[in-house]
Design a protein around this motif. Structure first.
Motif, PDB file in Angstrom:
ATOM      1  N   GLY A  63       0.818  -1.208   0.000  1.00  0.00           N
ATOM      2  CA  GLY A  63       0.000   0.000   0.000  1.00  0.00           C
ATOM      3  C   GLY A  63       0.855   1.263   0.000  1.00  0.00           C
ATOM      4  N   GLY A  64       0.416   2.249   0.790  1.00  0.00           N
ATOM      5  CA  GLY A  64       1.112   3.541   0.820  1.00  0.00           C
ATOM      6  C   GLY A  64       2.585   3.454   1.148  1.00  0.00           C
ATOM      7  N   PRO A  65       2.999   2.726   2.198  1.00  0.00           N
ATOM      8  CA  PRO A  65       4.426   2.638   2.514  1.00  0.00           C
ATOM      9  C   PRO A  65       5.260   2.082   1.357  1.00  0.00           C
ATOM     10  CG  PRO A  65       3.133   1.884   4.374  1.00  0.00           C
ATOM     11  CD  PRO A  65       2.170   2.107   3.247  1.00  0.00           C
ATOM     12  N   ALA A 216      -1.597  10.471   7.825  1.00  0.00           N
ATOM     13  CA  ALA A 216      -0.174  10.204   7.585  1.00  0.00           C
ATOM     14  C   ALA A 216       0.212   8.823   8.078  1.00  0.00           C
ATOM     15  CB  ALA A 216       0.673  11.277   8.270  1.00  0.00           C
ATOM     16  N   SER A 217      -0.374   8.397   9.186  1.00  0.00           N
ATOM     17  CA  SER A 217      -0.025   7.087   9.731  1.00  0.00           C
ATOM     18  C   SER A 217      -0.462   5.963   8.797  1.00  0.00           C
ATOM     19  CB  SER A 217      -0.652   6.888  11.114  1.00  0.00           C
ATOM     20  OG  SER A 217      -2.066   6.945  11.033  1.00  0.00           O
ATOM     21  N   LEU A 220       1.644   6.435   5.194  1.00  0.00           N
ATOM     22  CA  LEU A 220       3.095   6.242   5.233  1.00  0.00           C
ATOM     23  C   LEU A 220       3.543   5.095   6.131  1.00  0.00           C
ATOM     24  CD1 LEU A 220       4.203   9.994   5.502  1.00  0.00           C
ATOM     25  CD2 LEU A 220       3.876   8.617   3.436  1.00  0.00           C
ATOM     26  N   GLY A 221       2.637   4.575   6.969  1.00  0.00           N
ATOM     27  CA  GLY A 221       3.083   3.567   7.924  1.00  0.00           C
ATOM     28  C   GLY A 221       2.259   2.306   8.009  1.00  0.00           C
ATOM     29  N   ASP A 222       1.038   2.294   7.441  1.00  0.00           N
ATOM     30  CA  ASP A 222       0.177   1.119   7.538  1.00  0.00           C
ATOM     31  C   ASP A 222       0.465   0.179   6.368  1.00  0.00           C
ATOM     32  OD1 ASP A 222      -1.768  -0.754   7.924  1.00  0.00           O
ATOM     33  OD2 ASP A 222      -3.399   0.675   8.213  1.00  0.00           O
ATOM     34  N   PHE A 223       1.287  -0.826   6.620  1.00  0.00           N
ATOM     35  CA  PHE A 223       1.702  -1.753   5.560  1.00  0.00           C
ATOM     36  C   PHE A 223       0.582  -2.753   5.288  1.00  0.00           C
ATOM     37  CE2 PHE A 223       4.021  -5.116   3.464  1.00  0.00           C
ATOM     38  CZ  PHE A 223       4.999  -4.444   2.743  1.00  0.00           C
ATOM     39  N   ALA A 289      -0.929   8.193  -2.253  1.00  0.00           N
ATOM     40  CA  ALA A 289      -1.053   7.487  -0.972  1.00  0.00           C
ATOM     41  C   ALA A 289      -1.994   8.217  -0.003  1.00  0.00           C
ATOM     42  CB  ALA A 289       0.323   7.311  -0.337  1.00  0.00           C
ATOM     43  N   PHE A 290      -1.973   9.532  -0.054  1.00  0.00           N
ATOM     44  CA  PHE A 290      -2.822  10.316   0.836  1.00  0.00           C
ATOM     45  C   PHE A 290      -4.242  10.478   0.310  1.00  0.00           C
ATOM     46  CE2 PHE A 290       1.094  11.519   2.923  1.00  0.00           C
ATOM     47  CZ  PHE A 290       0.699  11.776   4.236  1.00  0.00           C
ATOM     48  N   CYS A 291      -4.465  10.147  -0.969  1.00  0.00           N
ATOM     49  CA  CYS A 291      -5.769  10.431  -1.586  1.00  0.00           C
ATOM     50  C   CYS A 291      -6.459   9.197  -2.171  1.00  0.00           C
ATOM     51  CB  CYS A 291      -5.610  11.473  -2.692  1.00  0.00           C
ATOM     52  SG  CYS A 291      -4.933  13.047  -2.149  1.00  0.00           S
ATOM     53  N   MET A 292      -6.022   7.991  -1.806  1.00  0.00           N
ATOM     54  CA  MET A 292      -6.586   6.794  -2.443  1.00  0.00           C
ATOM     55  C   MET A 292      -7.610   6.081  -1.567  1.00  0.00           C
ATOM     56  SD  MET A 292      -3.316   4.212  -2.203  1.00  0.00           S
ATOM     57  CE  MET A 292      -2.593   3.708  -0.645  1.00  0.00           C
TER      58      MET A 292
END
Length: 547
Positions: A63-65, A216-217, A220-223, A289-292
């Protein structure tokens, strides 16, 4: 004005003299400015449409990370690859590039075979890149049709393939144009690419409703691991997205003989294209990542994850407008890639290494471009596209081949530079030409950067052979090893084929320019219609006949 013309003439003569010292006559018009040399590498990278084509590698594998941090890690190593290649390109700027460097730097005992392998890997990888880019364009066009029909239209494989064939044919027509026309197009491609990138980086966070914005968590951090591999290995699998996106930067090398001040323009084009793509691509992935939203399973299951993200943020009309530009930029990528691929094919046929080399090594009298090689590459791209009828994993193998095949071609000359060079050849076939740096070089940093580049390519080659999930069947297996392995083994079998194979007649790069050679100690003038090996020295590149 006269001074400018005089300066341009001096640069042109220096380029022609350097190419002659490498053993080749000037056959192309040097119409590419340094900006346009950068343009072809940057337009082939084609950030936003490329990321759109390969989000399916990153979203289910972290995902995001994975999108943000995986991109950052992989793009740094890809920059190392570009730097190592840029040093070689500065020392010997020729369209043959990778296989020419391999022959010049490898041991005489192995140079013919290694040159053959690199030439075929580079040619195959370039054609696969054309196929993967144009297939991505066809899929994106069908995604636009789906959006425009409010989700009621679902394209069949046959319909997508038909659009794909039309795209490849129109690219072949474009790439048959004169060099000056093709050069001017690159500036247009760069401008559209950059504008599209900034539009998404800025506009998507503004337009996305709050229910689809992530913290942000989470971003950038939730795998999020959806495919079943361990988290660590899934993160490595996500490297496939930047590896495919920031790829084919050797395209600048293949237009070396059409570039002004090639020894400087080509290496800086490679490094700057990768560097800018790495930074802008990271920003795009950050925005996505911030907008999906948080439903990554739905994104992973969709045919076009980025189109779904855009639809959530911009609505249908806004998405169609932006998606039209995405498709246009992807289309431009394909034409630039076919241009670069045709120049690699032209160079390899100039050295008589390909079937039908006599037919391929021809300049069109009207456009002064190698139209035959353009259509040759287009034909084989269409053939590769037939893999679509074998299932999604089979067509995805084209994406992997376009990276894995090129990584084979990239790594061998870099290794040869450090393993075989700095020694003298002898009658027993040991040793190779001395390495002499070009205008672009890193001094003591060359070896560590090159070593990291080769290790990363070897690592990614293994990654590209694995299926997307650990629990797979025949339909979902990775076809990369089958397709790429079959092609490379076929080329090696052709090399060792009894009586007619390359081992009996292929002797590496062949000079095609009249004049004399400096034969090791400078004795005995010889006709240049023969073998050529170059010392890598940008200030005075000497050619030598091997007897």
């Amino acid at each position: 004005m006269l001074g400018g013309n005089s300066s341009s003439d001096a640069v042109a003569k220096a380029d022609e003299r350097l190419l002659a010292e490498l053993g080749y006559k000037q056959e192309f018009k040097r119409a590419f400015t340094p900006l346009e040399v950068f343009g072809i590498a940057f337009s082939i990278i084609g950030l936003l449409p490329s990321i759109a084509s390969v989000l399916f590698y990153a979203i289910p594998n972290g995902g995001g990370p994975a999108m943000v941090w995986g991109w950052a890690v992989a793009s740094l190593f890809i920059l190392f690859i570009g730097i190592a290649m840029a040093e070689l390109a500065s020392a010997a700027p020729t369209s043959g590039g990778l296989y020419f460097w391999t022959y010049s730097l490898a041991s005489p005992r192995w140079r013919n075979l290694l040159c053959w392998i690199v030439g075929y890997a580079n040619t195959i990888g370039a054609i696969a890149s054309v196929a993967s880019i144009d297939w991505g364009c066809a899929v994106q066009i069908m995604a636009a049709a789906n959006i425009g029909s409010h989700g009621t239209f679902e394209a069949t494989d046959a319909q997508t393939f038909g659009v794909y064939v039309a795209i490849v044919i129109t690219h072949a027509i474009i790439c048959g144009l004169a060099t000056s026309v093709l050069a001017r197009l690159q500036t247009v491609y760069v401008v559209l690419n950059v504008l599209l990138c900034f539009a998404i980086i800025v506009a998507l966070p503004i337009a996305t409703p709050s229910e689809f914005k992530n913290t942000a968590s989470f971003a950038l951090g939730d795998f999020t691991n959806l495919n079943g591999w361990s988290n660590g290995y899934a993160f490595f699998l996500s490297f496939q997205a930047p590896a495919w996106t920031i790829a084919s930067f050797d395209s600048s090398v293949h237009i070396s003989e059409e570039a002004a001040n090639a020894a400087t323009a080509v290496p800086w084009a490679i490094v700057s294209a990768i560097g800018i793509a790495g930074v802008l691509g990271w920003a795009i992935n950050m925005s996505l990542a911030f907008c999906m939203g948080t439903d990554l399973q739905a994104l992973s299951d969709s045919d076009q994850p980025m189109a779904m993200i855009f639809r959530n943020g911009f609505g249908e009309r806004g998405t169609l407008a932006i998606w039209a530009v995405v498709v246009l930029v992807q289309y431009m990528m394909g034409s630039s890639m076919l241009l670069a691929a045709s120049r690699q094919t032209f160079a390899f046929s100039r050295d008589a290494a390909l079937p039908f080399s006599k037919w391929l090594y021809r300049m069109n009298s009207f456009t002064q471009t190698p139209v035959n090689t353009v259509w040759f590459d287009a034909f084989w791209s269409i053939i590769l596209g037939l893999l679509a009828f074998a299932g999604p994993q089979a067509i995805n193998a084209i994406f992997a081949i376009s990276v894995a095949g090129l990584y084979v071609a990239y790594s061998i000359p870099i290794v040869c530079r450090f393993v075989f060079s700095d020694t003298d050849g002898d009658a027993n076939g040991k040793g190779a030409r001395k390495w002499k740096k070009g205008v672009f070089h890193l001094g003591v940093l060359s070896f560590p950067i090159s070593a990291l580049a080769v290790l990363f390519m070897a690592f990614m080659f293994v990654i590209l052979l694995f299926p997307s999930t650990p629990n797979t069947d025949a339909a979902d297996m990775s076809y990369t090893a089958v397709v790429l392995g079959g092609i490379l083994l076929g080329s090696i079998a052709w090399y060792y084929f009894p009586k007619y194979g390359g081992v009996h007649w292929f002797t590496g790069p062949v000079a095609n320019i009249g004049g004399t050679f400096d034969r090791d100690a400078g004795s005995d003038e010889k006709s240049s219609e023969g073998k050529v090996v170059a010392d890598f020295d940008s200030s005075e590149v000497k050619t030598r006949e091997i007897i």
